[in-house]
Write a protein that holds these residues in place. Structure first.
Motif, PDB file in Angstrom:
ATOM      1  N   MET A  17      56.643  68.811  -8.559  1.00 51.30           N
ATOM      2  CA  MET A  17      56.790  67.424  -9.023  1.00 51.30           C
ATOM      3  C   MET A  17      55.452  66.685  -8.971  1.00 51.30           C
ATOM      4  O   MET A  17      55.096  65.984  -9.913  1.00 51.30           O
ATOM      5  CB  MET A  17      57.829  66.671  -8.166  1.00 51.30           C
ATOM      6  CG  MET A  17      59.262  67.036  -8.477  1.00 51.30           C
ATOM      7  SD  MET A  17      59.766  66.621 -10.156  1.00 51.30           S
ATOM      8  CE  MET A  17      59.657  64.849 -10.125  1.00 51.30           C
ATOM      9  N   THR A  18      54.740  66.833  -7.883  1.00 47.90           N
ATOM     10  CA  THR A  18      53.461  66.120  -7.777  1.00 47.90           C
ATOM     11  C   THR A  18      52.437  66.685  -8.749  1.00 47.90           C
ATOM     12  O   THR A  18      51.603  65.953  -9.275  1.00 47.90           O
ATOM     13  CB  THR A  18      52.909  66.170  -6.341  1.00 47.90           C
ATOM     14  OG1 THR A  18      52.750  67.524  -5.952  1.00 47.90           O
ATOM     15  CG2 THR A  18      53.808  65.447  -5.377  1.00 47.90           C
ATOM     16  N   THR A  19      52.514  67.982  -9.022  1.00 56.04           N
ATOM     17  CA  THR A  19      51.599  68.572  -9.987  1.00 56.04           C
ATOM     18  C   THR A  19      51.980  68.148 -11.405  1.00 56.04           C
ATOM     19  O   THR A  19      51.117  67.782 -12.203  1.00 56.04           O
ATOM     20  CB  THR A  19      51.626  70.106  -9.876  1.00 56.04           C
ATOM     21  OG1 THR A  19      51.243  70.473  -8.546  1.00 56.04           O
ATOM     22  CG2 THR A  19      50.682  70.749 -10.864  1.00 56.04           C
ATOM     23  N   LEU A  20      53.268  68.172 -11.709  1.00 56.33           N
ATOM     24  CA  LEU A  20      53.761  67.785 -13.026  1.00 56.33           C
ATOM     25  C   LEU A  20      53.396  66.340 -13.342  1.00 56.33           C
ATOM     26  O   LEU A  20      53.011  66.018 -14.458  1.00 56.33           O
ATOM     27  CB  LEU A  20      55.278  67.977 -13.088  1.00 56.33           C
ATOM     28  CG  LEU A  20      55.972  67.587 -14.378  1.00 56.33           C
ATOM     29  CD1 LEU A  20      55.571  68.541 -15.491  1.00 56.33           C
ATOM     30  CD2 LEU A  20      57.472  67.606 -14.187  1.00 56.33           C
ATOM     31  N   THR A  21      53.517  65.480 -12.382  1.00 49.27           N
ATOM     32  CA  THR A  21      53.228  64.064 -12.613  1.00 49.27           C
ATOM     33  C   THR A  21      51.759  63.738 -12.399  1.00 49.27           C
ATOM     34  O   THR A  21      51.351  62.598 -12.552  1.00 49.27           O
ATOM     35  CB  THR A  21      54.072  63.179 -11.687  1.00 49.27           C
ATOM     36  OG1 THR A  21      53.804  63.536 -10.325  1.00 49.27           O
ATOM     37  CG2 THR A  21      55.541  63.336 -11.982  1.00 49.27           C
ATOM     38  N   THR A  22      50.963  64.702 -12.071  1.00 50.73           N
ATOM     39  CA  THR A  22      49.505  64.589 -11.870  1.00 50.73           C
ATOM     40  C   THR A  22      49.114  63.539 -10.845  1.00 50.73           C
ATOM     41  O   THR A  22      48.058  62.945 -10.943  1.00 50.73           O
ATOM     42  CB  THR A  22      48.774  64.307 -13.204  1.00 50.73           C
ATOM     43  OG1 THR A  22      49.117  63.006 -13.667  1.00 50.73           O
ATOM     44  CG2 THR A  22      49.059  65.361 -14.239  1.00 50.73           C
ATOM     45  N   VAL A  23      49.970  63.329  -9.849  1.00 50.23           N
ATOM     46  CA  VAL A  23      49.594  62.384  -8.799  1.00 50.23           C
ATOM     47  C   VAL A  23      48.913  63.094  -7.630  1.00 50.23           C
ATOM     48  O   VAL A  23      48.380  62.447  -6.743  1.00 50.23           O
ATOM     49  CB  VAL A  23      50.812  61.577  -8.283  1.00 50.23           C
ATOM     50  CG1 VAL A  23      51.366  60.702  -9.365  1.00 50.23           C
ATOM     51  CG2 VAL A  23      51.881  62.486  -7.720  1.00 50.23           C
ATOM     52  N   SER A  40      60.106  61.452  -5.694  1.00 50.48           N
ATOM     53  CA  SER A  40      60.217  62.042  -7.021  1.00 50.48           C
ATOM     54  C   SER A  40      60.649  61.007  -8.057  1.00 50.48           C
ATOM     55  O   SER A  40      60.101  60.954  -9.166  1.00 50.48           O
ATOM     56  CB  SER A  40      61.216  63.199  -7.015  1.00 50.48           C
ATOM     57  OG  SER A  40      60.751  64.243  -6.190  1.00 50.48           O
ATOM     58  N   MET A  43      57.730  58.810  -8.872  1.00 52.29           N
ATOM     59  CA  MET A  43      56.752  59.484  -9.742  1.00 52.29           C
ATOM     60  C   MET A  43      57.245  59.557 -11.184  1.00 52.29           C
ATOM     61  O   MET A  43      56.500  59.289 -12.132  1.00 52.29           O
ATOM     62  CB  MET A  43      56.458  60.887  -9.209  1.00 52.29           C
ATOM     63  CG  MET A  43      55.587  60.895  -7.963  1.00 52.29           C
ATOM     64  SD  MET A  43      55.179  62.560  -7.453  1.00 52.29           S
ATOM     65  CE  MET A  43      56.534  62.908  -6.359  1.00 52.29           C
ATOM     66  N   VAL A  44      58.520  59.940 -11.367  1.00 48.92           N
ATOM     67  CA  VAL A  44      59.068  60.032 -12.713  1.00 48.92           C
ATOM     68  C   VAL A  44      59.071  58.658 -13.376  1.00 48.92           C
ATOM     69  O   VAL A  44      58.732  58.515 -14.555  1.00 48.92           O
ATOM     70  CB  VAL A  44      60.476  60.655 -12.686  1.00 48.92           C
ATOM     71  CG1 VAL A  44      61.168  60.528 -14.032  1.00 48.92           C
ATOM     72  CG2 VAL A  44      60.393  62.116 -12.264  1.00 48.92           C
ATOM     73  N   GLY A  46      57.009  56.257 -12.766  1.00 50.16           N
ATOM     74  CA  GLY A  46      55.615  55.957 -13.097  1.00 50.16           C
ATOM     75  C   GLY A  46      55.192  56.632 -14.390  1.00 50.16           C
ATOM     76  O   GLY A  46      54.541  56.022 -15.242  1.00 50.16           O
ATOM     77  N   VAL A  47      55.569  57.887 -14.548  1.00 46.32           N
ATOM     78  CA  VAL A  47      55.242  58.597 -15.789  1.00 46.32           C
ATOM     79  C   VAL A  47      55.953  57.940 -16.963  1.00 46.32           C
ATOM     80  O   VAL A  47      55.377  57.783 -18.049  1.00 46.32           O
ATOM     81  CB  VAL A  47      55.607  60.090 -15.672  1.00 46.32           C
ATOM     82  CG1 VAL A  47      55.520  60.775 -17.019  1.00 46.32           C
ATOM     83  CG2 VAL A  47      54.709  60.774 -14.662  1.00 46.32           C
TER      84      VAL A  47
END
Length: 120
Positions: A17-23, A40, A43-44, A46-47
């Motif tokens: 999740m953190t890699t996918l959202t580049t945070v 999560s 982050m989602v 935010g994206v």
């Protein structure tokens, strides 16, 4: 994996999740399931917000381009309409001349028929 930082399925999901959202992974991370679920969701969201902003910018740009293209097409249509009107005017004038010539020929034929038909 010995020496690895991802020790469980939950760690792997969190890393994904953190890699996918580049945070990035960061130094401070939630360790409980509830914390990771909330993280999560944040982050989602935010994206999604960044995606909405990007879509808004793209929409404004697309509308601007569409308006410019529409104005060009309208100008081109007006030019073509003007050219067609000019050609129709020329054709109308030619047709009027032809009709006048035909009337003249018809009158001449009528006169000839009236005078020439008597002595046949």
């Amino acid at each position: 994996m010995p020496g690895g930082q991802i020790g469980s399925w939950g760690d792997g999901l969190w890393w994904a999740m953190t890699t996918l959202t580049t945070v990035g992974y960061g130094d401070h991370v939630p360790v409980t399931l509830a914390g990771r679920l909330i993280g999560s969701a944040v982050m989602v969201a935010g994206v999604a917000v960044l995606g909405a902003v990007a879509a808004g910018v793209a929409l404004v740009a697309a509308r601007t381009v569409a308006r410019a293209e529409e104005q060009l097409l309208e100008a081109e249509a007006e030019t073509l309409e003007h050219r067609l009107e000019m050609r129709f005017d020329v054709l109308d004038a030619r047709l009027a001349r032809i009709e006048e010539q035909l009337r003249h020929v018809a009158r001449a034929n009528d006169r000839t028929a009236r005078h020439g038909g008597d002595g046949g």
